[in-house]
Design an enzyme around this catalytic site. Structure first.
Site, short mmCIF file in Angstrom:
data_model
loop_
_atom_site.label_atom_id
_atom_site.label_comp_id
_atom_site.label_asym_id
_atom_site.label_seq_id
_atom_site.Cartn_x
_atom_site.Cartn_y
_atom_site.Cartn_z
N GLY A 11 10.05 -16.91 -2.81
CA GLY A 11 9.45 -15.79 -3.51
C GLY A 11 8.65 -16.22 -4.73
N TYR A 63 15.27 -7.52 -3.15
CA TYR A 63 14.40 -6.52 -2.55
C TYR A 63 13.67 -5.86 -3.72
CZ TYR A 63 12.82 -2.52 0.25
OH TYR A 63 12.06 -1.58 0.89
N THR A 64 12.34 -6.04 -3.80
CA THR A 64 11.60 -5.58 -4.98
C THR A 64 10.51 -4.55 -4.69
OG1 THR A 64 10.07 -7.45 -4.76
CG2 THR A 64 11.98 -7.77 -6.19
N THR A 103 16.48 -6.61 -13.60
CA THR A 103 15.24 -5.87 -13.91
C THR A 103 15.41 -4.85 -15.03
OG1 THR A 103 13.62 -4.32 -12.96
CG2 THR A 103 15.84 -4.23 -12.07
N TYR A 127 15.68 1.35 -6.21
CA TYR A 127 15.60 -0.06 -6.58
C TYR A 127 16.46 -0.36 -7.80
CZ TYR A 127 13.57 -4.22 -8.78
OH TYR A 127 13.39 -5.43 -9.41
N LYS A 131 19.85 -2.75 -8.02
CA LYS A 131 19.87 -3.91 -8.91
C LYS A 131 21.03 -3.81 -9.91
CE LYS A 131 17.53 -7.03 -9.16
NZ LYS A 131 17.72 -8.37 -8.56
N TRP A 152 7.94 -6.47 -15.12
CA TRP A 152 6.51 -6.56 -14.80
C TRP A 152 6.10 -8.01 -14.48
CZ3 TRP A 152 3.11 -2.86 -18.24
CH2 TRP A 152 3.74 -1.60 -18.35
#
Length: 284
Positions: A11, A63-64, A103, A127, A131, A152
Site C-alpha cells: 500500500g 480498508y480505506t 485515522t 470507516y 478503525k 489526509w
C-alpha cells in the site's frame, strides 16, 4: 536496529516505509507479499511471525475506501477490526511490539479545537467505526502497542488526493473543491520517518499518538496549493460539502494535536506545504 516486519507492504504507506528504510540504511526489515501476510488469516500471520521473529511489527494494512465502506461494512470491519485483532494476538504470542496506523476519522469533528489523544473518539462513518474498533482490539490484546493516528495521507505512490488533483488539473481548466472540511495533509514519507523514529527511540511509552504534518487547511486550500506549487493554471472554486454529497459523512474539523508524539520521541514535524512541495518535486 531490531528486526521489523511490515504488514500491508504494497500500500501507499508500505511503499513509503520501503523507500525511507533504504534512505535511513535500515536493512533488518521484511516486506512480505500480501499472500504471505494476509491479515484475515490468523494462521498465516502466526506462521510469518514465527518464521521472522520480529521485535517490531508495523501494520499498514487497512480498508480505506471511506465511501465504499458504507456499502461494504463487513469487509471494512474484517480488515480494520478483525485483522487488527489477529495481528495483535500474533504479536502477543511472538513477543513483538506493534505500530498500528489509525485515522483522524475516529473523531466526530464538530468541535473546532486541536484534538488530543484523550479526546473522546466518536466516529460518524463506517470507516471511522471500524478503525476505532481496530484500535480497541489492539489495546485489549497487546500492551506493547503504538497506535498512530494520521490524516489526509498522500505521497508519490498509490491513489491519493494530490495525484487525483494533478490528473484532473491536466484535464480541466476549472474545479470545484470542498472548503468547509478542515484538517491537515500528511506526507506518507514523513509518517514513515516518524514511525522509524518511534522504533529507534527505544522508548516503551506505549499508547495512542497523533501524527500529521504541521498546520491547518481545507480541501479547497490544499488543492490550490497543489496547483500553485505545480504551476498549473486551474481555477479552483470553493464549495460547501453539502454541494458535493458523499455516502460517508466526513468530520468537518479534524486537526490533531501532535504535542505528545513530538515530546515523547523528540520528533520534528515538517509544515504541510513544505512536504507537499517535496512530494510534487518527486512526482516531477
Amino acid at each position: 536496529m531490531s528486526k521489523i516486519l511490515v504488514i500491508g507492504a504494497g500500500g501507499q504507506l508500505g511503499q513509503c516505509l520501503r523507500i525511507v528504510a533504504v534512505r535511513r540504511g535500515i536493512v533488518d526489515i521484511v516486506f512480505p507479499a500480501e499472500q504471505d501476510a494476509n491479515i484475515l488469516d490468523e494462521s498465516i500471520l502466526n506462521a510469518l511471525l514465527a518464521k521472522e521473529q520480529p521485535v517490531f511489527v508495523i501494520n499498514c494494512a487497512a480498508y480505506t475506501a471511506v465511501d465504499k465502506a458504507e456499502d461494504e461494512v463487513e469487509l471494512a470491519k474484517a480488515i480494520n477490526e478483525t485483522g487488527a485483532r489477529y495481528l495483535a494476538s500474533a504479536c502477543a504470542t511472538h513477543d513483538a511490539a506493534l505500530v498500528h496506523v489509525s485515522t483522524d476519522f475516529v473523531f466526530e469533528g464538530k468541535a473546532v479545537k486541536l484534538l488530543t489523544e484523550n479526546d473522546e473518539a466518536k466516529p460518524i462513518n463506517v470507516y471511522g467505526v471500524t478503525k476505532l474498533d481496530g484500535e480497541k482490539a489492539v489495546t485489549a490484546i497487546l500492551p506493547a502497542h503504538y497506535i498512530v493516528r494520521t490524516s489526509w495521507l498522500y505521497s508519490e505512490y498509490a491513489n491519493n488526493f494530490v495525484k487525483t488533483m494533478l490528473k484532473l488539473g491536466a484535464e480541466r481548466d476549472e474545479l470545484s473543491i470542498i472548503a468547509d472540511q478542515v484538517g491537515t495533509p500528511t506526507y506518507a514519507i514523513d509518517l514513515a520517518n516518524a514511525i522509524y523514529d518511534i522504533i529507534e527511540s527505544g522508548q516503551t511509552d506505549y499508547g495512542i499518538y497523533h501524527y500529521s504534518n504541521e498546520g491547518v487547511t481545507s480541501w479547497f486550500d490544499f488543492a490550490k496549493a497543489i496547483f500553485d506549487i505545480s504551476r498549473m493554471e486551474v481555477k479552483v472554486n470553493p464549495i460547501p460539502g453539502l454541494a458535493y454529497p458523499t455516502k460517508a459523512i466526513r468530520p468537518p474539523f479534524s486537526v490533531m494535536d501532535k504535542t505528545k508524539i513530538k515530546t515523547t520521541f523528540n520528533i520534528k514535524i515538517p509544515y504541510w506545504k513544505d512536504s507537499l512541495a517535496a512530494c510534487i518535486t518527486q512526482l516531477g
